[in-house]
Scaffold this active site. Structure first.
Site, PDB file in Angstrom:
ATOM      1  N   ASP A   1     -11.083  -4.913  11.412  1.00 47.52           N
ATOM      2  CA  ASP A   1     -11.866  -6.087  11.039  1.00 47.52           C
ATOM      3  C   ASP A   1     -12.781  -5.819   9.849  1.00 47.52           C
ATOM      4  O   ASP A   1     -13.495  -6.731   9.401  1.00 47.52           O
ATOM      5  CB  ASP A   1     -12.696  -6.575  12.229  1.00 47.52           C
ATOM      6  CG  ASP A   1     -11.837  -7.170  13.331  1.00 47.52           C
ATOM      7  OD1 ASP A   1     -10.754  -7.696  13.015  1.00 47.52           O
ATOM      8  OD2 ASP A   1     -12.245  -7.097  14.511  1.00 47.52           O
TER       9      ASP A   1
ATOM     10  N   GLU B   1       0.833  -1.201   0.000  1.00 51.61           N
ATOM     11  CA  GLU B   1       0.000   0.000   0.000  1.00 51.61           C
ATOM     12  C   GLU B   1       0.869   1.253   0.000  1.00 51.61           C
ATOM     13  O   GLU B   1       2.030   1.236   0.413  1.00 51.61           O
ATOM     14  CB  GLU B   1      -0.907  -0.010   1.241  1.00 51.61           C
ATOM     15  CG  GLU B   1      -1.853   1.168   1.391  1.00 51.61           C
ATOM     16  CD  GLU B   1      -2.851   1.265   0.264  1.00 51.61           C
ATOM     17  OE1 GLU B   1      -2.504   1.911  -0.744  1.00 51.61           O
ATOM     18  OE2 GLU B   1      -3.958   0.707   0.391  1.00 51.61           O
TER      19      GLU B   1
ATOM     20  N   ASN C   1      -9.756   5.367   2.130  1.00 55.09           N
ATOM     21  CA  ASN C   1      -8.597   5.370   1.242  1.00 55.09           C
ATOM     22  C   ASN C   1      -8.429   6.755   0.643  1.00 55.09           C
ATOM     23  O   ASN C   1      -9.390   7.424   0.286  1.00 55.09           O
ATOM     24  CB  ASN C   1      -8.735   4.322   0.141  1.00 55.09           C
ATOM     25  CG  ASN C   1      -8.084   3.004   0.529  1.00 55.09           C
ATOM     26  OD1 ASN C   1      -6.871   2.911   0.650  1.00 55.09           O
ATOM     27  ND2 ASN C   1      -8.906   1.986   0.758  1.00 55.09           N
TER      28      ASN C   1
ATOM     29  N   ASP D   1      -9.856   1.621  -4.056  1.00 55.31           N
ATOM     30  CA  ASP D   1      -8.729   1.640  -3.129  1.00 55.31           C
ATOM     31  C   ASP D   1      -8.077   3.017  -3.222  1.00 55.31           C
ATOM     32  O   ASP D   1      -8.770   4.026  -3.214  1.00 55.31           O
ATOM     33  CB  ASP D   1      -7.766   0.491  -3.415  1.00 55.31           C
ATOM     34  CG  ASP D   1      -7.080  -0.022  -2.150  1.00 55.31           C
ATOM     35  OD1 ASP D   1      -6.306   0.745  -1.566  1.00 55.31           O
ATOM     36  OD2 ASP D   1      -7.323  -1.167  -1.747  1.00 55.31           O
TER      37      ASP D   1
END
Length: 314
Positions: A122, A19, A149, A220
């Protein structure tokens, strides 16, 4: 001449969740993180050499400072990172009252302000928030996200883009000169009808993950180029979408791996793109079909990116 928009893998490091690539012109390198393995990586584009550093906890982003070194956003807070010694020095807690959250993607604007998001580790609860960090301190700017994001900012500095990954939406905000946000609105959304111009040779429509249970995938990391186009990586989407400043989808760049997480523009003319990818969420069967999942990729583009900004206040 190198073919445009043809991704190739330059480092098959098999990141679990690569990332946040950033281009460092000072050392001709791409820096990025592997969130789940708690790694900070450096890839030297001149020699192909690479280094890996162990972070204090899962790390969502790395951002350069004007004074040298980096700020790394981790689950346990913000850290000052010295790439020479490899040392991490704690700077600040972000959400000490939310132990289930971690930090995710980050960005530095032209004024040297750091922006970043938090999320539920989570991936279930809307506890994620968007923050601004500058000389005035840490300030929460937006909330109600499961997975954040971005953000990214337009070339004129007047529009900030930030993603709600699970809703598959890129939001746009008006950004004032002093760093305040207003007028939140939908800029682009996945799983909408394909645009009329996806017949372009560099676009992929019918075969672009339409068979997948995830549709077009999930929004993303976003990045803005010098023309104001918003390039958005697609998790479970097999590539990167490029949106014009008015929100139209104008290009799709297809990858040989399904989980693309973010791109960065680098090289001397800022037309070399570097992309992080992830193996997270893939079955053993998927990984056999995608042996380069988690690798660092590169491709050439015909529009330059924007220079990498640096944090000014720390």
């Amino acid at each position: 001449m190198t073919d445009l928009f043809q991704p190739t893998c330059v480092w098959d490091l098999k990141a679990t969740l690569g990332e946040g690539p950033v281009w460092s012109a000072k050392d001709h390198a791409v820096w990025f993180v592997d969130i789940k393995k708690q790694h900070v990586h450096r890839y030297d584009v001149t020699t192909g050499g690479h280094q890996t550093f162990n972070a204090p906890s899962p790390c969502g982003f790395i951002a350069p400072k004007q004074r040298g070194g980096f700020i790394v956003g981790c689950k346990t807070g913000l850290y000052d990172f010295d790439p020479v010694s490899g040392a991490f020095a704690f700077l600040s807690h972000v959400e000490p009252g939310l132990p289930g959250n971690r930090l995710n993607d980050g960005y530095v604007d032209a004024q040297g302000r750091l922006w970043f998001g938090s999320m539920d580790d989570d991936e279930n609860h809307p506890t994620g928030k968007l923050y601004r960090y500058d000389a005035r301190g840490l300030k929460m700017m937006d909330d109600d996200y499961v997975i954040t994001n971005g953000p990214a900012v337009s070339p004129d500095g007047r529009t900030l883009y930030h993603n709600d990954t699970l809703k598959k939406i890129i939001f746009a905000f008006d950004l004032s000169a002093d760093g305040h946000l207003s007028n939140k609105r939908v800029f682009a959304q996945l799983d909408q009808e394909a645009p009329a111009d996806v017949s372009s040779p560099v676009c992929y429509a019918g075969d672009f993950a339409r068979h997948s249970e995830h549709g077009d995938g999930y929004m993303d990391g976003p990045v803005v180029d010098s023309a104001g186009n918003v390039w958005n990586a697609l998790f479970f989407g097999w590539g990167v979408n490029c949106y014009a400043p008015d929100g139209r989808l104008i290009r799709r760049v297809k990858f040989p791996v399904s989980n693309v997480t973010k791109i960065a523009f680098g090289g001397p003319d800022l037309k070399t793109v570097y992309a992080t990818t992830a193996a997270k969420g893939l079955s053993n069967e998927d990984l056999q079909k995608q042996p380069l999942a988690g690798g660092l990729f590169t491709f050439q583009t015909d529009i330059a990116g924007l220079p990498q900004n640096e944090i000014s206040h720390v």
